[in-house]
Design a protein around this motif. Structure first.
Motif, PDB file in Angstrom:
ATOM      1  N   HIS A 279      61.615  11.741  51.442  1.00 26.44           N
ATOM      2  CA  HIS A 279      61.491  11.152  52.774  1.00 26.44           C
ATOM      3  C   HIS A 279      60.193  10.346  52.803  1.00 26.44           C
ATOM      4  N   ALA A 280      60.302   9.049  52.594  1.00 27.67           N
ATOM      5  CA  ALA A 280      59.107   8.235  52.418  1.00 27.67           C
ATOM      6  C   ALA A 280      59.298   6.850  53.016  1.00 27.67           C
ATOM      7  N   GLU A 281      58.167   6.204  53.294  1.00 26.29           N
ATOM      8  CA  GLU A 281      58.164   4.921  53.995  1.00 26.29           C
ATOM      9  C   GLU A 281      58.349   3.733  53.057  1.00 26.29           C
ATOM     10  N   THR A 282      57.646   3.720  51.940  1.00 23.06           N
ATOM     11  CA  THR A 282      57.619   2.498  51.136  1.00 23.06           C
ATOM     12  C   THR A 282      58.568   2.552  49.947  1.00 23.06           C
TER      13      THR A 282
ATOM     14  N   LYS B 166      69.378  27.501  54.305  1.00 22.61           N
ATOM     15  CA  LYS B 166      70.030  26.204  54.102  1.00 22.61           C
ATOM     16  C   LYS B 166      69.269  25.059  54.758  1.00 22.61           C
ATOM     17  N   LEU B 167      68.195  25.380  55.462  1.00 22.56           N
ATOM     18  CA  LEU B 167      67.373  24.368  56.126  1.00 22.56           C
ATOM     19  C   LEU B 167      66.055  24.237  55.382  1.00 22.56           C
ATOM     20  N   ILE B 168      65.765  23.037  54.861  1.00 26.82           N
ATOM     21  CA  ILE B 168      64.522  22.854  54.119  1.00 26.82           C
ATOM     22  C   ILE B 168      63.718  21.697  54.714  1.00 26.82           C
ATOM     23  N   ARG B 169      62.397  21.848  54.663  1.00 27.83           N
ATOM     24  CA  ARG B 169      61.480  20.814  55.144  1.00 27.83           C
ATOM     25  C   ARG B 169      60.661  20.319  53.946  1.00 27.83           C
ATOM     26  N   PRO B 170      59.915  19.223  54.107  1.00 27.26           N
ATOM     27  CA  PRO B 170      59.162  18.713  52.951  1.00 27.26           C
ATOM     28  C   PRO B 170      58.299  19.781  52.300  1.00 27.26           C
ATOM     29  N   ALA B 171      58.474  19.947  51.001  1.00 29.71           N
ATOM     30  CA  ALA B 171      57.797  21.008  50.261  1.00 29.71           C
ATOM     31  C   ALA B 171      56.312  20.772  50.128  1.00 29.71           C
ATOM     32  N   ASN B 172      55.857  19.529  50.336  1.00 30.33           N
ATOM     33  CA  ASN B 172      54.431  19.256  50.184  1.00 30.33           C
ATOM     34  C   ASN B 172      53.648  19.364  51.479  1.00 30.33           C
ATOM     35  N   TYR B 173      54.245  19.967  52.540  1.00 27.97           N
ATOM     36  CA  TYR B 173      53.430  20.430  53.652  1.00 27.97           C
ATOM     37  C   TYR B 173      52.560  21.577  53.137  1.00 27.97           C
TER      38      TYR B 173
ATOM     39  N   LEU C   1      60.926  16.419  49.820  1.00 26.01           N
ATOM     40  CA  LEU C   1      59.522  16.012  49.739  1.00 26.01           C
ATOM     41  C   LEU C   1      59.280  14.851  50.689  1.00 26.01           C
ATOM     42  N   GLN C   2      58.026  14.677  51.092  1.00 28.73           N
ATOM     43  CA  GLN C   2      57.649  13.575  51.974  1.00 28.73           C
ATOM     44  C   GLN C   2      56.598  12.711  51.296  1.00 28.73           C
ATOM     45  N   GLY C   3      56.756  11.396  51.427  1.00 30.27           N
ATOM     46  CA  GLY C   3      55.768  10.479  50.897  1.00 30.27           C
ATOM     47  C   GLY C   3      54.496  10.476  51.734  1.00 30.27           C
TER      48      GLY C   3
ATOM     49  N   VAL D 269      52.353   7.383  51.814  1.00 36.16           N
ATOM     50  CA  VAL D 269      51.978   6.030  52.203  1.00 36.16           C
ATOM     51  C   VAL D 269      52.495   5.741  53.617  1.00 36.16           C
ATOM     52  N   PHE D 270      51.593   5.446  54.544  1.00 31.93           N
ATOM     53  CA  PHE D 270      51.905   5.188  55.961  1.00 31.93           C
ATOM     54  C   PHE D 270      52.474   6.410  56.684  1.00 31.93           C
ATOM     55  N   LEU D 271      52.345   7.581  56.098  1.00 29.94           N
ATOM     56  CA  LEU D 271      52.743   8.831  56.737  1.00 29.94           C
ATOM     57  C   LEU D 271      51.557   9.790  56.651  1.00 29.94           C
ATOM     58  N   ASP D 272      51.750  11.013  57.137  1.00 32.39           N
ATOM     59  CA  ASP D 272      50.658  11.987  57.117  1.00 32.39           C
ATOM     60  C   ASP D 272      50.164  12.218  55.694  1.00 32.39           C
ATOM     61  N   ASN D 273      48.875  12.382  55.550  1.00 34.80           N
ATOM     62  CA  ASN D 273      48.266  12.588  54.241  1.00 34.80           C
ATOM     63  C   ASN D 273      48.351  14.067  53.854  1.00 34.80           C
ATOM     64  N   ILE D 274      49.575  14.507  53.570  1.00 35.17           N
ATOM     65  CA  ILE D 274      49.788  15.898  53.175  1.00 35.17           C
ATOM     66  C   ILE D 274      49.647  16.001  51.659  1.00 35.17           C
ATOM     67  N   ASP D 275      50.078  17.117  51.086  1.00 36.32           N
ATOM     68  CA  ASP D 275      49.859  17.348  49.654  1.00 36.32           C
ATOM     69  C   ASP D 275      50.585  16.300  48.802  1.00 36.32           C
ATOM     70  N   ASP D 276      50.074  16.110  47.610  1.00 34.32           N
ATOM     71  CA  ASP D 276      50.597  15.122  46.668  1.00 34.32           C
ATOM     72  C   ASP D 276      52.038  15.457  46.280  1.00 34.32           C
ATOM     73  N   PRO D 277      53.008  14.584  46.599  1.00 33.32           N
ATOM     74  CA  PRO D 277      54.401  14.892  46.254  1.00 33.32           C
ATOM     75  C   PRO D 277      54.666  14.862  44.753  1.00 33.32           C
ATOM     76  N   PHE D 278      53.897  14.093  44.011  1.00 29.57           N
ATOM     77  CA  PHE D 278      54.113  14.010  42.570  1.00 29.57           C
ATOM     78  C   PHE D 278      53.646  15.291  41.871  1.00 29.57           C
ATOM     79  N   ALA D 279      52.511  15.817  42.298  1.00 28.59           N
ATOM     80  CA  ALA D 279      52.066  17.106  41.760  1.00 28.59           C
ATOM     81  C   ALA D 279      53.009  18.221  42.196  1.00 28.59           C
ATOM     82  N   LYS D 280      53.503  18.120  43.432  1.00 32.31           N
ATOM     83  CA  LYS D 280      54.384  19.178  43.960  1.00 32.31           C
ATOM     84  C   LYS D 280      55.712  19.209  43.229  1.00 32.31           C
ATOM     85  N   ILE D 281      56.266  18.053  42.889  1.00 26.81           N
ATOM     86  CA  ILE D 281      57.550  18.071  42.192  1.00 26.81           C
ATOM     87  C   ILE D 281      57.409  18.710  40.820  1.00 26.81           C
TER      88      ILE D 281
END
Length: 266
Positions: A151-154, A84-91, A116-118, A120-132
């Motif tokens: 979970h995104a900044e902009t 039941k605990l999930i973290r950004p899938a694009n790590y 998912l995590q954005g 822009v202005f956050l860690d440059n992890i995997d592409d959230p658009f490709a991941k979705i």
């Protein structure tokens, strides 16, 4: 399907607001699914096992996270064993513990919840658009309803995700910036959208941190230790959704905001 989503729970005041008001919201709206973002619950950064259990006991069915997921070392002891605990899938998948999405059965409906995590202005992890796209290729065959905590900044990155997934997701709900936006809507193809659900935590501070420390940082530009207050008035923010279980399209999205200026009404 009725759903409640609660924005970032911040520190001790956020814990108090959640445990006080989530049961009341559930009594009022009678949701079949409740999702809570818990990435800031441990003094503003991260989560512990005890606080994860507190969120579940307050009434959450799924707990989402964000860029502070791994700020408390304790999470490494339990994240792999808690579906039941999930973290950004694009790590990065090969090196990151935990899961980026989960499924839950609500009566006869299978619901997918994605985090998912954005970038822009956050860690440059995997592409959230490709991941979705990758995740939806797996979930669409078995889930009638699919929700995303982005979970995104902009604002622009969040809006881009909303439009990119319109009709493929039941809802795209933004977190991270801690200020609730007034743009809740249903996009043309049926996806409910909200740029930011807002924060659950201190009301008279700045993004959940003591306002005097934040003001000092802006005035002096010197290193300042930010702290989450442990007492004072609180707020709870999020949204309520109604989703057609047959089509997976949203029928309604309504802001939830409980503050000293806007008390919970029956």
């Amino acid at each position: 399907m009725r759903v409640i989503f609660i924005g970032d729970v911040m520190g001790e005041i956020g814990q108090q607001m959640l445990t006080t008001y989530l049961p009341k919201l559930k009594s009022k709206y009678r949701p079949q699914l409740t999702v809570v973002n818990g990435e800031n619950i441990a003094r503003g950064k991260g989560i512990t096992r005890a606080l994860y259990k507190l969120i579940l006991q307050a009434g959450a069915d799924v707990v989402t996270m964000g860029n502070h997921t791994f700020d408390k070392d304790e999470i490494f002891d339990f994240i792999d064993s808690e579906p039941k605990l999930i973290r950004p899938a694009n790590y990065p998948a090969k090196t990151t513990p935990g899961r980026g999405f989960t499924t839950i059965k609500v009566n006869q409906t299978t619901v997918g919840v994605i985090n998912l995590q954005g970038r822009v202005f956050l860690d440059n992890i995997d592409d959230p658009f490709a991941k979705i796209d990758t995740i939806l290729a797996e979930l669409q065959a078995k889930c009638q309803v699919i929700l995303l905590d982005f979970h995104a900044e902009t604002t622009s990155e969040k809006l881009a995700m909303g439009w990119y997934t319109d009709g493929r997701l039941s809802a795209v709900l933004g977190t991270h910036t801690h200020v609730q936006t007034n743009d809740a809507r249903i996009l043309p193809e049926g996806t409910a959208y909200l740029t930011d659900a807002g924060m659950t935590g201190p009301y008279n501070e700045i993004l959940g941190m003591r306002r005097d420390r934040v003001i000092e940082r802006f005035r002096t530009n010197l290193p300042t230790r930010f702290e989450t207050p442990t007492s004072g008035p609180g707020q709870l923010n999020g949204c309520y959704l109604e989703i057609d279980e047959q089509t997976g399209h949203a029928k309604q999205i309504k802001l939830i905001s409980i503050t000293p200026d806007r008390p919970l009404m029956d």
